[in-house]
Design a protein around this motif. Structure first.
Motif, PDB file in Angstrom:
ATOM      1  N   ARG A  65      34.354 -67.862 -19.464  1.00 29.22           N
ATOM      2  CA  ARG A  65      34.956 -68.875 -19.482  1.00 29.22           C
ATOM      3  C   ARG A  65      34.970 -69.823 -18.600  1.00 29.22           C
ATOM      4  O   ARG A  65      33.823 -69.104 -17.600  1.00 29.22           O
ATOM      5  CB  ARG A  65      36.284 -68.902 -19.118  1.00 29.22           C
ATOM      6  CG  ARG A  65      36.982 -68.355 -18.068  1.00 29.22           C
ATOM      7  CD  ARG A  65      38.119 -68.112 -17.993  1.00 29.22           C
ATOM      8  NE  ARG A  65      38.747 -66.789 -19.707  1.00 29.22           N
ATOM      9  CZ  ARG A  65      38.921 -65.425 -19.445  1.00 29.22           C
ATOM     10  NH1 ARG A  65      37.963 -65.349 -18.236  1.00 29.22           N
ATOM     11  NH2 ARG A  65      39.105 -64.687 -20.175  1.00 29.22           N
ATOM     12  N   ALA A  81      30.636 -75.600 -20.607  1.00 33.20           N
ATOM     13  CA  ALA A  81      31.953 -74.812 -21.150  1.00 33.20           C
ATOM     14  C   ALA A  81      31.854 -74.112 -22.674  1.00 33.20           C
ATOM     15  O   ALA A  81      32.239 -73.187 -22.905  1.00 33.20           O
ATOM     16  CB  ALA A  81      32.854 -75.480 -20.869  1.00 33.20           C
ATOM     17  N   THR A  84      30.142 -70.757 -23.023  1.00 40.50           N
ATOM     18  CA  THR A  84      30.628 -68.938 -22.574  1.00 40.50           C
ATOM     19  C   THR A  84      31.465 -68.871 -23.304  1.00 40.50           C
ATOM     20  O   THR A  84      31.522 -68.913 -24.622  1.00 40.50           O
ATOM     21  CB  THR A  84      32.693 -69.559 -22.030  1.00 40.50           C
ATOM     22  OG1 THR A  84      33.558 -70.881 -22.987  1.00 40.50           O
ATOM     23  CG2 THR A  84      31.564 -70.927 -20.737  1.00 40.50           C
ATOM     24  N   GLU A  86      33.922 -67.199 -24.186  1.00 43.64           N
ATOM     25  CA  GLU A  86      35.937 -67.763 -25.307  1.00 43.64           C
ATOM     26  C   GLU A  86      35.357 -69.097 -26.012  1.00 43.64           C
ATOM     27  O   GLU A  86      36.316 -68.851 -26.979  1.00 43.64           O
ATOM     28  CB  GLU A  86      36.450 -68.093 -23.723  1.00 43.64           C
ATOM     29  CG  GLU A  86      37.720 -68.579 -24.406  1.00 43.64           C
ATOM     30  CD  GLU A  86      38.486 -69.514 -22.897  1.00 43.64           C
ATOM     31  OE1 GLU A  86      39.914 -68.893 -22.817  1.00 43.64           O
ATOM     32  OE2 GLU A  86      38.165 -70.705 -22.902  1.00 43.64           O
ATOM     33  N   GLN A  87      34.373 -69.459 -26.034  1.00 48.74           N
ATOM     34  CA  GLN A  87      33.338 -70.450 -26.807  1.00 48.74           C
ATOM     35  C   GLN A  87      32.576 -69.484 -28.229  1.00 48.74           C
ATOM     36  O   GLN A  87      33.529 -70.686 -29.415  1.00 48.74           O
ATOM     37  CB  GLN A  87      33.589 -71.629 -26.616  1.00 48.74           C
ATOM     38  CG  GLN A  87      33.933 -72.098 -25.265  1.00 48.74           C
ATOM     39  CD  GLN A  87      35.714 -73.094 -26.146  1.00 48.74           C
ATOM     40  OE1 GLN A  87      35.473 -73.569 -27.534  1.00 48.74           O
ATOM     41  NE2 GLN A  87      36.852 -73.091 -25.700  1.00 48.74           N
TER      42      GLN A  87
END
Length: 202
Positions: A65, A81, A84, A86-87
């Motif tokens: 993240r 970001a 990452t 998470e994405q």
């Protein structure tokens, strides 16, 4: 430019193909897309098909993240970001399908920084072998391939850069690095096409 081609003799059973970060996250639809990636995949496939059991793939694993990572990597993942885990999801770190099919017998070494030598996995893998020469393919020429090549040079490996199997998102720095490799490292680095590598690797 320095000497071109395979100039230090044939490649044999002590040669390894090390393919750097040819992953889905550098393909179309992702923030870190490398436009040349799809162009070099078929050339890399030729080398993998010829020596699948002598092929190792590295994979770059992004932070989970935003903001994670030691020192400047934290800033890096605040800037990126969007890349990452998470994405982008876990599937993004997988090799591109055309190359993933070679595993096994090809092996995979994961890393969280540019160099595959920093976390010990590649050194541990090669310690079990008699590898003397490493053929480098993949991306990017001026980032992870650079870090991989310098680490291999420092360890005394003979390094062969496959010119038509390297890619970058920057033409300018790709060209500059290819010039650097062939002029400043001429005793330790050879620069040759995949076809020439295949002709010399028996």
């Amino acid at each position: 430019m320095g000497a071109q081609g395979i100039v230090h003799g044939p490649l044999g059973r002590n040669c390894l193909h090390l393919c750097v970060d040819m992953q889905r996250l550098f393909g179309p639809g992702y923030p870190w897309v490398v436009p040349w990636l799809e162009k070099v995949v078929p050339v890399i496939e030729l080398l993998c098909a010829a020596h699948p059991e002598r092929t190792v793939f590295t994979r770059f694993i992004p932070a989970a993240r935003a903001g994670e990572g030691r020192g400047t990597w934290g800033r890096y993942y605040r800037r990126w970001a969007s890349s990452t885990l998470e994405q982008i999801g876990a599937d993004a770190v997988r090799l591109v399908p055309a190359l993933e099919r070679f595993c096994p017998p090809a092996q995979v070494v994961d890393k969280h920084v540019y160099s595959p030598w920093m976390e010990g996995g590649l050194d541990a893998l090669l310690a079990q072998t008699q590898v003397e020469a490493i053929v480098l393919t993949g991306g990017e020429t001026d980032v992870c391939v650079l870090a991989t090549a310098l680490g291999a040079i420092d360890r005394g490996y003979r390094v062969i850069l496959a010119t038509d199997a390297l890619c970058s998102s920057s033409d300018t720095t790709h060209d500059a690095l290819m010039d650097l490799y062939s002029t400043r490292f001429s005793e330790q680095v050879e620069v040759a096409s995949v076809q020439e590598v295949l002709e010399h690797w028996q």
